[in-house]
Design a protein around this motif. Structure first.
Motif, PDB file in Angstrom:
ATOM      1  N   SER A 271      -4.054  -4.376   0.612  1.00 27.00           N
ATOM      2  CA  SER A 271      -2.598  -4.491   0.556  1.00 27.00           C
ATOM      3  C   SER A 271      -2.150  -5.791  -0.108  1.00 27.00           C
ATOM      4  O   SER A 271      -1.103  -5.846  -0.765  1.00 27.00           O
ATOM      5  CB  SER A 271      -2.017  -4.417   1.969  1.00 27.00           C
ATOM      6  OG  SER A 271      -2.305  -3.181   2.567  1.00 27.00           O
TER       7      SER A 271
ATOM      8  N   HIS B  99       3.691  -2.942   4.133  1.00 30.67           N
ATOM      9  CA  HIS B  99       2.888  -1.802   4.582  1.00 30.67           C
ATOM     10  C   HIS B  99       2.898  -1.690   6.103  1.00 30.67           C
ATOM     11  O   HIS B  99       2.941  -0.577   6.647  1.00 30.67           O
ATOM     12  CB  HIS B  99       1.454  -1.933   4.062  1.00 30.67           C
ATOM     13  CG  HIS B  99       1.341  -1.718   2.588  1.00 30.67           C
ATOM     14  ND1 HIS B  99       0.163  -1.924   1.886  1.00 30.67           N
ATOM     15  CD2 HIS B  99       2.255  -1.321   1.665  1.00 30.67           C
ATOM     16  CE1 HIS B  99       0.357  -1.654   0.619  1.00 30.67           C
ATOM     17  NE2 HIS B  99       1.616  -1.294   0.454  1.00 30.67           N
ATOM     18  N   ILE B 100       2.852  -2.823   6.778  1.00 27.90           N
ATOM     19  CA  ILE B 100       2.946  -2.809   8.242  1.00 27.90           C
ATOM     20  C   ILE B 100       4.301  -2.268   8.688  1.00 27.90           C
ATOM     21  O   ILE B 100       4.389  -1.475   9.640  1.00 27.90           O
ATOM     22  CB  ILE B 100       2.704  -4.213   8.816  1.00 27.90           C
ATOM     23  CG1 ILE B 100       1.263  -4.655   8.553  1.00 27.90           C
ATOM     24  CG2 ILE B 100       3.000  -4.251  10.313  1.00 27.90           C
ATOM     25  CD1 ILE B 100       0.967  -6.072   8.993  1.00 27.90           C
TER      26      ILE B 100
ATOM     27  N   PHE C  71       4.294   1.478   8.268  1.00 27.39           N
ATOM     28  CA  PHE C  71       3.436   2.092   9.288  1.00 27.39           C
ATOM     29  C   PHE C  71       4.146   2.147  10.634  1.00 27.39           C
ATOM     30  O   PHE C  71       4.155   3.194  11.306  1.00 27.39           O
ATOM     31  CB  PHE C  71       2.129   1.301   9.393  1.00 27.39           C
ATOM     32  CG  PHE C  71       1.161   1.861  10.389  1.00 27.39           C
ATOM     33  CD1 PHE C  71       0.377   2.951  10.077  1.00 27.39           C
ATOM     34  CD2 PHE C  71       1.025   1.292  11.650  1.00 27.39           C
ATOM     35  CE1 PHE C  71      -0.533   3.462  10.997  1.00 27.39           C
ATOM     36  CE2 PHE C  71       0.135   1.795  12.575  1.00 27.39           C
ATOM     37  CZ  PHE C  71      -0.648   2.885  12.248  1.00 27.39           C
TER      38      PHE C  71
ATOM     39  N   TRP D 128      -3.269   4.964   9.048  1.00 29.50           N
ATOM     40  CA  TRP D 128      -2.892   3.748   8.314  1.00 29.50           C
ATOM     41  C   TRP D 128      -2.800   4.022   6.811  1.00 29.50           C
ATOM     42  O   TRP D 128      -1.816   3.651   6.161  1.00 29.50           O
ATOM     43  CB  TRP D 128      -3.900   2.635   8.586  1.00 29.50           C
ATOM     44  CG  TRP D 128      -3.717   1.454   7.665  1.00 29.50           C
ATOM     45  CD1 TRP D 128      -4.470   1.124   6.584  1.00 29.50           C
ATOM     46  CD2 TRP D 128      -2.685   0.460   7.748  1.00 29.50           C
ATOM     47  NE1 TRP D 128      -3.990  -0.001   5.977  1.00 29.50           N
ATOM     48  CE2 TRP D 128      -2.897  -0.434   6.675  1.00 29.50           C
ATOM     49  CE3 TRP D 128      -1.628   0.246   8.612  1.00 29.50           C
ATOM     50  CZ2 TRP D 128      -2.067  -1.535   6.448  1.00 29.50           C
ATOM     51  CZ3 TRP D 128      -0.794  -0.846   8.399  1.00 29.50           C
ATOM     52  CH2 TRP D 128      -1.018  -1.717   7.320  1.00 29.50           C
TER      53      TRP D 128
ATOM     54  N   CYS E  12       0.346   6.429   6.275  1.00 32.74           N
ATOM     55  CA  CYS E  12       1.712   5.994   6.589  1.00 32.74           C
ATOM     56  C   CYS E  12       2.063   4.607   6.067  1.00 32.74           C
ATOM     57  O   CYS E  12       3.246   4.234   6.095  1.00 32.74           O
ATOM     58  CB  CYS E  12       1.930   6.019   8.102  1.00 32.74           C
ATOM     59  SG  CYS E  12       1.848   7.676   8.820  1.00 32.74           S
ATOM     60  N   SER E  13       1.102   3.835   5.602  1.00 34.62           N
ATOM     61  CA  SER E  13       1.417   2.483   5.161  1.00 34.62           C
ATOM     62  C   SER E  13       1.747   2.394   3.679  1.00 34.62           C
ATOM     63  O   SER E  13       2.262   1.378   3.215  1.00 34.62           O
ATOM     64  CB  SER E  13       0.242   1.546   5.467  1.00 34.62           C
ATOM     65  OG  SER E  13      -0.908   1.912   4.725  1.00 34.62           O
TER      66      SER E  13
END
Length: 349
Positions: free
Chosen positions: A25, A32-33, A36, A233, A236-237
């Protein structure tokens, strides 16, 4: 990876069971977190609502498909590149007969839980599970089909499984397409595994559509079972995911119209309550199933005839061509051995 060298195909060097590493990332890690954390609760809520409510209610297929598209859209799977052999881009609407329809079979690649979710959203089919060296299939739900992509491979069906040939399943469900996953287990999409002979129980006049699904990025494939958190992860990230769908021309089971080899005795004939006996004694099948009684009913799938091998080779070659990959000689047994070796040195998360 040298210690896993025996799980690479000897001819091509392809390793179909290794997980595909996600791209780092980097500076986008906070973003991205954030994606998620926002997406996972929503995805879980919609999934629970669909599988515990919508899938059991007598609602129209359009409502179910809309819910499935929501499941695809939440993690960003909203770009689909679909192409049909011999059909120019932009003219898909004029060639609906080149797409899977009710009463046809879909021989699909198997790399991710998204495979079955997408096929359900488009075709609303019936899903089946195939097993190595077994001509019969087991009807399963969409939920089970999704879990199979994250589960260890099965060499044999469970003792309580209801197995039946495809011609019987087609006869019982004439208004639905049927999905067959002939590789029997999920791969990383870099090779096509040897097929189960289950497709050989299809009637001679039934269309079999090879369908290849590939993803960009490819890290949402699930060759390693149990990697739920890693899959979530990767799914969805990322902001978006693209599905590349390729559909080949229909293939027919030409081996179904061939008579049994001399001296071949069907194991089913020994059982008075076999699927073949019950099916043909109690039903008046139409033209599309007129050749089903000439199928080779060797349940174990051994001793394939030359014509049967040609049918499976044609479908496997189409899937390899559509996916721009090669066929490999590693199958379900080799994946099972690979996972035993993998678990000794790796921890699945």
């Amino acid at each position: 990876m040298e210690k896993y060298g025996q799980y690479r195909d000897k001819g091509s060097g392809i390793a179909p069971f290794f997980p595909i590493s996600a791209q780092a990332s980097g500076v986008y890690l906070p973003f991205h977190i954030f994606l998620f954390v926002c997406r996972v609760p929503l995805l879980i809520a919609v999934s629970v609502t669909y599988f515990l409510l919508f899938s059991w209610l007598a609602v129209g297929s359009l409502i179910k498909k809309a819910a499935l598209w929501c499941l695809l859209g939440i993690p960003g799977v909203w770009w689909v590149d679909i192409q049909i052999d011999g059909v120019k881009r932009g003219s898909l609407a004029k060639h609906q007969n080149r797409l899977p329809q009710p009463g046809t079979l879909i021989a699909s690649s198997f790399t991710s839980p998204i495979d079955c979710l997408y096929l359900a959203a488009i075709f609303d089919p019936i899903f089946t599970s195939s097993y190595p060296n077994n001509r019969l299939v087991e009807r399963i739900s969409l939920y089970t089909a999704i879990l199979r992509a994250l589960s260890p491979p099965k060499l044999t069906p469970s003792p309580t499984a209801r197995l039946l040939p495809l011609h019987q399943l087609l006869s019982e469900n004439p208004d639905s397409a049927i999905v067959v996953l002939p590789e029997c287990t999920a791969t990383n999409g870099r090779g096509i595994l040897p097929f189960s002979p289950s497709l050989l129980t299809a009637p001679a006049k039934t269309k079999i559509f090879p369908v290849s699904l590939r993803y960009t990025p490819a890290d949402i494939t699930t060759p390693i079972p149990g990697a739920y958190i890693s899959f979530l992860w990767n799914l969805c990230s990322r902001p978006t995911h693209c599905i590349r769908v390729r559909i080949a021309d229909a293939v027919y089971n030409t081996a179904a119209s061939s008579s049994r080899p001399n001296g071949t005795k069907s194991p089913l004939s020994k059982k008075p309550n076999s699927y073949e006996t019950n099916f043909f004694d109690g039903m008046n099948i139409g033209d599309s199933l007129s050749d089903a009684d000439t199928l080779v009913d060797n349940i174990d799938g051994d001793n394939l005839t030359q014509e049967e091998m040609k049918v499976l080779d044609r479908i496997a070659d189409d899937l390899a061509r559509l996916g721009r990959v090669k066929r490999v000689g590693l199958g379900v047994k080799e994946k099972d051995d690979f996972l035993k070796a993998w678990k000794k040195t790796r921890k699945v998360i």
